[in-house]
Structures are given as structure tokens and as C-alpha cells.
Design an enzyme around this catalytic site. Structure first.
Site, mmCIF file in Angstrom:
data_model
loop_
_atom_site.group_PDB
_atom_site.id
_atom_site.type_symbol
_atom_site.label_atom_id
_atom_site.label_comp_id
_atom_site.label_asym_id
_atom_site.label_seq_id
_atom_site.Cartn_x
_atom_site.Cartn_y
_atom_site.Cartn_z
ATOM 1 N N SER A 186 47.049 7.200 43.760
ATOM 2 C CA SER A 186 46.981 5.575 44.026
ATOM 3 C C SER A 186 47.577 5.010 42.596
ATOM 4 C CB SER A 186 45.580 5.340 43.975
ATOM 5 O OG SER A 186 45.273 3.977 43.906
ATOM 6 N N GLU A 187 48.416 3.954 42.786
ATOM 7 C CA GLU A 187 49.394 3.578 41.818
ATOM 8 C C GLU A 187 48.480 3.192 40.528
ATOM 9 O OE1 GLU A 187 50.774 -0.748 43.346
ATOM 10 O OE2 GLU A 187 51.400 1.055 44.547
ATOM 11 N N ASN A 188 47.234 2.843 40.908
ATOM 12 C CA ASN A 188 46.481 2.074 39.505
ATOM 13 C C ASN A 188 46.109 3.321 38.622
ATOM 14 O OD1 ASN A 188 44.981 2.775 41.660
ATOM 15 N ND2 ASN A 188 43.041 1.894 40.926
ATOM 16 N N GLY A 189 46.561 4.599 38.928
ATOM 17 C CA GLY A 189 46.121 5.620 37.992
ATOM 18 C C GLY A 189 45.045 6.715 38.168
ATOM 19 N N SER A 222 51.234 6.102 35.726
ATOM 20 C CA SER A 222 51.413 6.123 37.070
ATOM 21 C C SER A 222 52.575 5.834 37.491
ATOM 22 C CB SER A 222 50.131 5.307 37.803
ATOM 23 O OG SER A 222 50.427 5.505 39.209
#
Length: 223
Positions: free
Chosen positions: A46-49, A88
Site C-alpha cells: 500500500s503506497e502509504n507505507g 514507499s
């Protein structure tokens, strides 16, 4: 019969391979986490980390501090790690994601994608979509084949502002699974009980239809 959101996620999950690092975009792609095939191990990003996203939580597993990029609560798989968004996006921009799954408003025969803006409408913003389509070679777009007004979203040329150019190779809609090559949509599979004629009627861009188009092999509709 058009595919449900869950069936779209199930079909995308069939494209996962053992050892893949996979980014799941907001919306339908996040549901793929619930349908990872048995016997393979993938790391969902998930791109938020978060690397190692698990299935959506039950009420007992719910942790309000653990969310995906769409602000939905998620779980962590064994071996998961949490890091900041800079790391990320370094992973994404560095080409370290094996498969990206994201939604779109439009896709055209040249592999262009429009997914972040509809002029005159309030949209949250670009998010990580531009980085994802630029940093990945293997991208599957999942979307409805037509708008609620019956207008095709699979076009000769995108009409909305582009997120990326020439980057999309495969599209899964609620009616069909297609590959984009040589400036055309190539029909690979059709949704159960959906005719080739229906798909052709709702595809504005040039569509190549083989002699035999198999139906997708999917479980029953999930309620």
C-alpha cells in the site's frame, strides 16, 4: 451478466504469481487482498507505507491505526513491514513492484490511462497513480466497461487528462479481460453469460476478436 466487484478482484487475483510484490490501488483493487490463491506467497504493498497487507479485518482484528491508501482498515500478513511514504515511493519509482492493479476512468488503444481528474468535478487528486504507472511494467487496470450512461470507457483516444501514456497492457472490466497491443484491444476472455456482441458494442476503440473467446473461470457471485 456483468462481474461484481468481488469477482473482478477474484479474476485479478488469478494473475498473481508466487513471490510477487503487488501494489493495490484504491477501490476494487484493494479487494484482491481477500482472494490471493492458496499455495502462493505474495507481498501486497500500500503506497502509504505498508508492505505485507493482509485481508480486510474482522471486527475482532480491527485496528483503527492500520490503514491502506484508501483509508480503509487492513491487517498485516506475516513478515509485513511499515515505513514512511518516501520509502514507499522509492520502491515504486525504482521499479521494485512486480504488478500494479489500479482503477481508471478511461483507457485507450495506445495504452494511455486517465484516472485522476474529471474537469468540473471535485476529485481527491492524483495520489500515487502517476508514479505507479510510470514505475511499473506490469499493470492491470480494473474498471467498468461503460459509464452509467452507457458510454464506453475503452476508447480510440482518451478524452480526459492523462495519468500516463503508453503504459497499460491489460484491462479487466466487468464484461471482459483484454490485452492492449499494436494500437488495438485484443479480447482474451469474457465474463460468464456476456456475449462477444455486447462487448463489441460497448468498446469504442478497435477490438480484435479471436475465433474462440472463453468465459472466465470464476466462483459463484459473492453476495
Amino acid at each position: 451478466m456483468a462481474l461484481s466487484r468481488e469477482q473482478l478482484a477474484m479474476r485479478v487475483a488469478q494473475e498473481l504469481q508466487d513471490g510477487y510484490y503487488v501494489n493495490l490501488g484504491i477501490g476494487i483493487p484493494t479487494l484482491v487482498a481477500n482472494y490471493v490463491p492458496e499455495g502462493i506467497e505474495v507481498m501486497l504493498q500500500s503506497e502509504n507505507g505498508l508492505l505485507g497487507m493482509g485481508q480486510f479485518p474482522t471486527e475482532d482484528e480491527l485496528d483503527a491505526d492500520l490503514i491502506n491508501a484508501g483509508k480503509q482498515t487492513v491487517t498485516m500478513a506475516t513478515g509485513a513491514s511499515v515505513f514512511d511514504s518516501a520509502e514507499s515511493f522509492a520502491m515504486i519509482r525504482g521499479g521494485h513492484v512486480d504488478l500494479t492493479v489500479l482503477g481508471a476512468f478511461e483507457v485507450d488503444v495506445n495504452g494511455n490511462i486517465a484516472s485522476y481528474m474529471i474537469p468540473g468535478k471535485l476529485i481527491k487528486g492524483m495520489g500515487g497513480a502517476m508514479d505507479l504507472v510510470a514505475g511499473a511494467d506490469n499493470i492491470i487496470v480494473t474498471m467498468t466497461h461503460a459509464s452509467k450512461h452507457g458510454e464506453s470507457k475503452l476508447l480510440a483516444n482518451c478524452t480526459l487528462p492523462l495519468t500516463g501514456k503508453g503504459c497499460i497492457k491489460k484491462v479487466l472490466t466487468d464484461l471482459a479481460f483484454m490485452e492492449i497491443k499494436d494500437g488495438k484491444f485484443h479480447l482474451l476472455e469474457r465474463a460468464p453469460n456476456v456475449s462477444v456482441e455486447d462487448i463489441q458494442r460497448l468498446t469504442a476503440g478497435e477490438l480484435v476478436i479471436p475465433e474462440h473467446v472463453p468465459e472466465m473461470d470464476l466462483p459463484e457471485v459473492v453476495a
